[in-house]
Design a protein around this motif. Structure first.
Motif, mmCIF file in Angstrom:
data_model
loop_
_atom_site.group_PDB
_atom_site.id
_atom_site.type_symbol
_atom_site.label_atom_id
_atom_site.label_comp_id
_atom_site.label_asym_id
_atom_site.label_seq_id
_atom_site.Cartn_x
_atom_site.Cartn_y
_atom_site.Cartn_z
ATOM 1 N N ARG A 277 -1.763 15.285 -2.080
ATOM 2 C CA ARG A 277 -3.295 15.276 -3.090
ATOM 3 C C ARG A 277 -2.156 16.673 -3.816
ATOM 4 N NH1 ARG A 277 -4.700 20.198 -2.393
ATOM 5 N NH2 ARG A 277 -4.956 21.104 0.162
ATOM 6 N N PRO B 29 1.712 -0.851 -6.017
ATOM 7 C CA PRO B 29 2.796 -0.299 -4.785
ATOM 8 C C PRO B 29 4.052 -1.155 -4.964
ATOM 9 C CG PRO B 29 0.971 -1.290 -3.560
ATOM 10 C CD PRO B 29 0.977 -1.662 -5.073
ATOM 11 N N THR C 288 0.534 8.190 -9.644
ATOM 12 C CA THR C 288 -1.216 7.717 -9.059
ATOM 13 C C THR C 288 -1.341 5.767 -9.596
ATOM 14 O OG1 THR C 288 -1.834 7.887 -11.666
ATOM 15 C CG2 THR C 288 -2.827 8.655 -9.744
ATOM 16 N N GLN C 289 -0.101 5.378 -10.335
ATOM 17 C CA GLN C 289 0.433 3.702 -10.838
ATOM 18 C C GLN C 289 0.820 2.847 -9.363
ATOM 19 O OE1 GLN C 289 3.456 3.655 -13.898
ATOM 20 N NE2 GLN C 289 2.258 1.835 -14.718
ATOM 21 N N LEU C 290 1.102 3.671 -8.343
ATOM 22 C CA LEU C 290 1.018 4.017 -6.966
ATOM 23 C C LEU C 290 0.333 2.560 -6.383
ATOM 24 C CD1 LEU C 290 4.394 5.498 -5.655
ATOM 25 C CD2 LEU C 290 4.554 3.268 -7.263
ATOM 26 N N GLU C 291 -0.609 3.174 -6.735
ATOM 27 C CA GLU C 291 -2.050 3.117 -5.672
ATOM 28 C C GLU C 291 -2.413 1.515 -6.187
ATOM 29 O OE1 GLU C 291 -4.334 6.341 -7.386
ATOM 30 O OE2 GLU C 291 -3.238 7.776 -5.268
ATOM 31 N N SER C 292 -2.487 0.830 -7.535
ATOM 32 C CA SER C 292 -3.106 -0.325 -7.656
ATOM 33 C C SER C 292 -1.787 -1.263 -7.571
ATOM 34 C CB SER C 292 -3.352 -0.289 -8.633
ATOM 35 O OG SER C 292 -2.812 0.432 -9.995
ATOM 36 N N GLY D 231 3.680 11.163 2.707
ATOM 37 C CA GLY D 231 3.040 9.594 2.928
ATOM 38 C C GLY D 231 2.827 9.195 3.252
ATOM 39 N N TYR E 239 0.914 -1.150 0.176
ATOM 40 C CA TYR E 239 -0.027 -0.054 0.131
ATOM 41 C C TYR E 239 0.500 1.381 -0.208
ATOM 42 C CZ TYR E 239 -3.318 3.513 1.656
ATOM 43 O OH TYR E 239 -3.709 4.642 2.076
ATOM 44 N N VAL E 240 0.233 2.558 -0.238
ATOM 45 C CA VAL E 240 1.186 3.593 -0.432
ATOM 46 C C VAL E 240 0.461 4.633 -0.739
ATOM 47 C CG1 VAL E 240 1.933 5.074 -2.616
ATOM 48 C CG2 VAL E 240 3.122 2.964 -2.044
ATOM 49 N N GLU E 241 0.055 5.317 -0.011
ATOM 50 C CA GLU E 241 0.013 6.885 0.786
ATOM 51 C C GLU E 241 -0.245 8.104 0.565
ATOM 52 O OE1 GLU E 241 -2.100 9.036 4.072
ATOM 53 O OE2 GLU E 241 -2.617 6.876 4.261
ATOM 54 N N LEU E 242 -0.408 8.610 -0.909
ATOM 55 C CA LEU E 242 0.223 10.212 -1.577
ATOM 56 C C LEU E 242 -0.545 11.048 -1.415
ATOM 57 C CD1 LEU E 242 0.838 7.487 -4.936
ATOM 58 C CD2 LEU E 242 2.234 8.188 -3.148
#
Length: 131
Positions: A47, A89, A83-87, A59, A42-45
């Motif tokens: 806004r 990581p 945003t690729q990292l959200e799906s 993050g 999981y990665v939280e980035l």
């Protein structure tokens, strides 16, 4: 196994890397950090448009073992997030310095970049912590 270090990047003691690209700074976590965490799940980035001071957490990266905050290398405004990292990581595990970048920053003061560790200093830090 020795961690890979990108000689064109600068580093934080908390194992983030930062690289100047044009008038922005690109940031992610180092090979050492992704290796220590193992498989990221999981990665939280932040806004786009958010502003942070150098050293503030922007993050989170999570693995099956632990969660870690990720810190700003310089003060500035987030101009893009990966945003690729959200799906996916695991991209960070596969390619932390290129495809695994996390954020792009428009720095308030580009000179802050000079406060970061260069590749040699970061290598010395890793050697000290691995003893």
């Amino acid at each position: 196994m020795a961690s890979k270090i990108d000689p064109s990047a600068r580093y934080l003691r908390t194992h983030e890397w930062a690289r100047i690209e044009g008038d922005e700074i690109v940031c992610g976590i180092s090979d050492h950090a992704q290796s220590a965490m193992n498989d990221l799940v999981y990665v939280e980035l932040p806004r786009v448009g958010a502003t942070y001071k150098a050293g503030e957490a922007f993050g989170v990266v999570e693995s099956v073992k632990a969660a870690s905050d990720v810190y700003m290398p310089v003060s500035g405004t987030i101009t893009a997030v990966n945003t690729q990292l959200e799906s996916k990581p695991e991209i960070i595990n596969q390619d932390p310095y290129q495809r695994g970048w996390m954020i792009r920053i428009k720095p308030d003061d580009m000179a802050e970049f000079n406060n970061l560790l260069d590749a040699d200093a970061y290598a010395r830090l890793l050697n000290e912590t691995e003893k």
